[in-house]
Design an enzyme around this catalytic site. Structure first.
Site, PDB file in Angstrom:
ATOM      1  N   ASP A  51       1.504   7.416   1.123  1.00 39.05           N
ATOM      2  CA  ASP A  51       2.177   7.123  -0.150  1.00 39.05           C
ATOM      3  C   ASP A  51       3.270   8.140  -0.436  1.00 39.05           C
ATOM      4  O   ASP A  51       3.182   8.962  -1.360  1.00 39.05           O
ATOM      5  CB  ASP A  51       1.146   7.112  -1.281  1.00 39.05           C
ATOM      6  CG  ASP A  51       0.123   5.998  -1.125  1.00 39.05           C
ATOM      7  OD1 ASP A  51       0.423   5.023  -0.406  1.00 39.05           O
ATOM      8  OD2 ASP A  51      -0.968   6.098  -1.700  1.00 39.05           O
TER       9      ASP A  51
ATOM     10  N   ASP B 116      -6.798   0.252   4.445  1.00 39.85           N
ATOM     11  CA  ASP B 116      -6.311   1.291   3.531  1.00 39.85           C
ATOM     12  C   ASP B 116      -7.466   2.171   3.068  1.00 39.85           C
ATOM     13  O   ASP B 116      -8.630   1.757   3.087  1.00 39.85           O
ATOM     14  CB  ASP B 116      -5.635   0.636   2.334  1.00 39.85           C
ATOM     15  CG  ASP B 116      -4.698   1.581   1.608  1.00 39.85           C
ATOM     16  OD1 ASP B 116      -4.376   2.655   2.158  1.00 39.85           O
ATOM     17  OD2 ASP B 116      -4.273   1.251   0.490  1.00 39.85           O
TER      18      ASP B 116
ATOM     19  N   GLU C  62      -9.632   7.357   4.896  1.00 38.18           N
ATOM     20  CA  GLU C  62      -9.903   8.773   5.237  1.00 38.18           C
ATOM     21  C   GLU C  62     -11.404   9.071   5.377  1.00 38.18           C
ATOM     22  O   GLU C  62     -11.724   9.903   6.243  1.00 38.18           O
ATOM     23  CB  GLU C  62      -9.280   9.689   4.164  1.00 38.18           C
ATOM     24  CG  GLU C  62      -7.769   9.684   4.125  1.00 38.18           C
ATOM     25  CD  GLU C  62      -7.221   8.430   3.447  1.00 38.18           C
ATOM     26  OE1 GLU C  62      -6.115   8.009   3.808  1.00 38.18           O
ATOM     27  OE2 GLU C  62      -7.912   7.869   2.582  1.00 38.18           O
TER      28      GLU C  62
END
Length: 779
Positions: A462, A394, A397
């Site tokens: 999300d 997670d 990026e």
């Protein structure tokens, strides 16, 4: 045969400084052209793809992180006036010797042309002309409609919390486009940048990046699906995942304790709803959201016996998947260890860089550094040894990535979009080396071109838990699938927010999930994402859909196999199937494989759903009703029913659902065939192996069942198989279900009369099949 002619005076003058060698030449099959300040190099990647690079003198060209495969191709070079013609079997580049601008053709069809070649001392810039009416998809994750022409798109992976029906910048950007002119263009640069797809000038497409690689790749095909297949051939195919990855997941943000995790697994078992995995969010290593990230070890207060818990889950066929993040907080138990190991990314001074973000004061693991990878992988290896079956990466990026960070392979800005890519590679390679008997399972939300070859299964981030969040999910999946990421999926039910439970939204989202690559309801815990925490009606409806997904495992696993060998996504756009540009913008319906046409219900309170049917005959999956294609079809829908049609001539293998894929068996196999006089010839296949051996197909440890049908007067169905694998059924009890066979007086199996049952529009017969060729004739 290469044909060289005298250079025109314009090029001779331009390249006078290169008089000691030919002004242009073939180096093997690479075309090298001197260009002011460096060289322009065209390389054939295969018969239908050319890589074009500008190698700047005195500057090191970074290696491609996307391209992994090149095929030896004979190139031909000739000259026509002021034009150099560089020809491959399926693609031709024409270079104007006066300004070195390049145009690309397939046959006589102009695909695209440079309007400005590589230019600029600062950064990397490149421009192309757009044709009138040309449509463009690509750019990675965006919610902008299927045609992204007219938009300016940041090339910078960035979180997009709670998005709904519009998002120009999201978790997974990709510097590539697929054009309605049937070419794919990859701007092969990992740095922070931008794509301008006719936003500033309507007839111009430009790419820019702050630094990095000066290269792009052009891929051509006669078919839209061929662009994806060709691209994944060059950047790497997705490895076949473990069979359990196609099962049902229990997941939420998050399970706070071992007792809570055990309870949810027991609830699925008691409800009789299949379950294959449980995903533990960040509470597995800390009791609070903030302050613990980077611990990378069990919180023994909340999870006192994790290894026993994992073993107990495994006995029930449930695999354990853990979240991890690349941020190591200064308050975490691992901070000093990570510092000592040299794992934290430094700043320009060489000191480990720290900064604040939502979860605390942190450093970032340098996955580009051998020290960073070795230390980070050590944590995964320990968890693998404890029995963890998969990993969830997670915030990759990375979610916060200051420009002053200096990785071992370059600056933060140069490598930002490659961080998740390199992280996935580290995990994939580590699992393959440490557990050569195990197929890696890796969830990630960010990556780069070609990340699919590391087994990455991205999700759409999300998303808002709302109807607005559900609406763009098909668009996102179809776009990413066309760009090589065949396992893109959404947090079923929605993740972020939501004032109260909306049963209609929940049902609609989970129905859609049955026909998407990964079935993982996931959301913030204020509203339970798992069906077992809702009422009996919800459990019954969702449970039946989950069981349908388990029944479809032979079909779905065969789609996964096809993806691993061709790159075709599991979810396929109408455009990819029809090859008709009129379907370019359709993101309301999609194909699940070749057989199913699915139209998710995304409007609250919808009483009807409309599908634009391709030509041919179609059947309602639920009622069996025949519908003529080539028209708009509207059908009534209830909250319990997902509109699904089946294409005439489709073979769909199915089995009885089991509580877990650990109990999967095709010993009792049901093969459905939808017959129609309009389909005179049809084929299908089913791939099977043991579900866990890596590279089973390459090792020859598989069985491929082949089905064919011929309908000319009567109907003939032929069965055949090839290959074998350890543990495969020596014989199968095959139940053949023929939908709409017409009036049948007799059934001959290998020329001998065989009993059958015909009930309305469905004929059924059963026999044992050991894999040898068999023929059924219906008369």
């Amino acid at each position: 045969m290469m044909k060289l002619r005298y250079l025109p005076l314009s090029l001779a003058v331009l390249l006078a400084s290169c008089a000691s060698k030919p002004a242009y030449h073939l180096d093997g099959n690479r075309l090298v052209i001197p260009k002011a300040g460096g060289e322009l190099v065209l390389t054939p990647l295969d018969a239908d793809a050319i890589q074009t690079e500008y190698l700047k003198a005195g500057s090191q060209q970074p290696a491609s992180r996307a391209i992994v495969q090149q095929t030896a191709v004979k190139a031909e070079l000739s000259q026509k006036g002021d034009t150099l013609v560089y020809r491959l079997p399926g693609l031709r580049a024409e270079i104007d010797t006066r300004d070195l601008k390049i145009s690309y053709y397939r046959g006589e069809h102009l695909l695209l042309a440079e309007s400005s070649g590589f230019k600029g001392e600062q950064g990397v810039n490149l421009g192309f002309s757009l044709q009138q009416g040309e449509k463009l998809m690509g750019g990675g994750e965006r919610v902008l409609g299927m045609d992204r022409r007219g938009h300016k798109l940041p090339l910078y992976n960035k979180a997009s919390y709670g998005y709904t029906t519009e998002a120009a910048q999201m978790y997974y950007s990709l510097p590539l486009i697929l054009s309605s002119e049937k070419y794919l263009l990859l701007f092969d640069n990992t740095a922070s940048g931008e794509m301008d797809l006719g936003a500033t000038q309507s007839d111009q497409m430009t790419f820019s990046a702050e630094t990095g690689r000066r290269a792009y790749v052009v891929v051509a095909s006669d078919h839209y699906a061929g662009l994806t297949e060709e691209y994944t051939q060059l950047t790497g195919h997705q490895p076949l995942p473990p069979r359990w990855a196609l099962g049902n997941f229990a997941s939420r943000f998050g399970y706070h304790s071992e007792a809570e995790a055990r309870d949810v697994v027991n609830r699925f078992k008691e409800a009789g709803i299949p379950l294959d995995a449980i995903v533990l969010d960040l509470y597995w290593f800390g009791k609070d959201v903030k302050g613990h990230m980077g611990n990378l070890a069990w919180d023994k207060t909340a999870f006192p016996t994790p290894e026993q818990m994992i073993r107990d889950f495994k006995k029930d066929g449930v695999k354990t998947v853990l979240i991890t993040e690349p941020f190591i907080l200064t308050t975490s138990k691992c901070w000093n260890e990570a510092l000592s190991a040299g794992a934290i990314t430094p700043d320009a001074s060489g000191k480990p860089a720290t900064y604040d973000f939502f979860f605390g004061h942190t450093g970032l693991v340098d996955v580009f550094s051998p020290k960073g990878r070795d230390w980070f992988w050590g944590k995964y290896q320990s968890l693998l040894d404890e029995g963890v079956a998969g990993f969830w990466g997670d915030l990759g990026e990375p979610e916060v990535h200051p420009a002053n960070l200096v990785h071992a392979e370059g600056s933060a800005d140069a490598l930002h979009n490659a961080y998740g890519h390199r992280w996935a590679e580290m995990v994939y390679d580590g699992v393959r080396q440490h557990r050569p008997d195990m197929r890696p399972f890796i969830l990630m939300r960010s990556g780069y071109a070609g990340s699919q070859r590391f087994g990455m299964m991205p999700w759409t981030g999300d998303v808002s838990r709302s109807w607005g969040g559900l609406k763009p999910q098909v668009e996102l999946a179809l776009q990413m699938g066309a760009q090589g990421l065949g396992y893109i999926h959404s947090d079923l039910g929605g993740f972020a927010g939501g004032d109260k439970f909306d049963p209609e939204l929940y049902l609609r989202w989970l129905q859609y999930g049955v026909f998407q690559p990964v079935f993982r309801p996931h959301g913030q815990e204020e509203i339970a994402p798992e069906p077992v925490f809702h009422d009996a009606h919800i459990q019954k409806v969702v449970g039946d859909y989950i069981k349908l997904r388990y029944s479809l495992l032979p079909y779905n696993y065969s789609l996964a196999f096809e993806n691993s060998t061709t790159g075709k996504p599991l979810m396929r756009s109408m455009l990819m199937q029809s090859d008709d540009v009129k379907d370019f913008d359709n993101h309301h319906s999609y194909f699940w494989g070749d057989a199913f046409l699915v139209t998710p219900v995304t409007e609250q309170g919808a009483k009807t759903v409309t599908t634009q049917l391709p030509k041919g005959a179609w059947f309602d999956f639920w009622s069996g009703k025949r519908i003529e294609g080539g028209q708009s079809y509207t059908r009534a829908t209830s909250v319990e029913t997902l509109p699904v049609l089946v294409k005439a001539g489709s073979f769909v293998p199915m089995v009885a659902p089991t509580q877990s894929t650990d109990s999967y068996s095709s010993k009792a196999l049901t093969l459905h065939y939808w017959a129609d006089p309009s389909v005179t010839e049809a084929q299908g296949q089913m791939y099977e192996d043991d579900g866990h051996t890596p590279d089973a197909y390459a090792k020859g440890q598989y069985q491929l069942l082949r089905f064919s049908a011929r309908q000319q007067g009567g109907l003939t169905v032929t069965l055949a198989s090839q290959g074998q694998y350890p543990g495969m059924p020596k014989s199968r009890q095959l139940t053949l279900v023929i939908h709409h066979p017409g009036a049948v007086k007799a059934a001959l199996l290998d020329g001998k009369p065989h009993s059958f049952k015909q009930d309305g529009d469905q004929l059924t017969l059963t026999f044992d099949w050991d894999g040898a060729a068999r023929t059924l004739d219906l008369q």
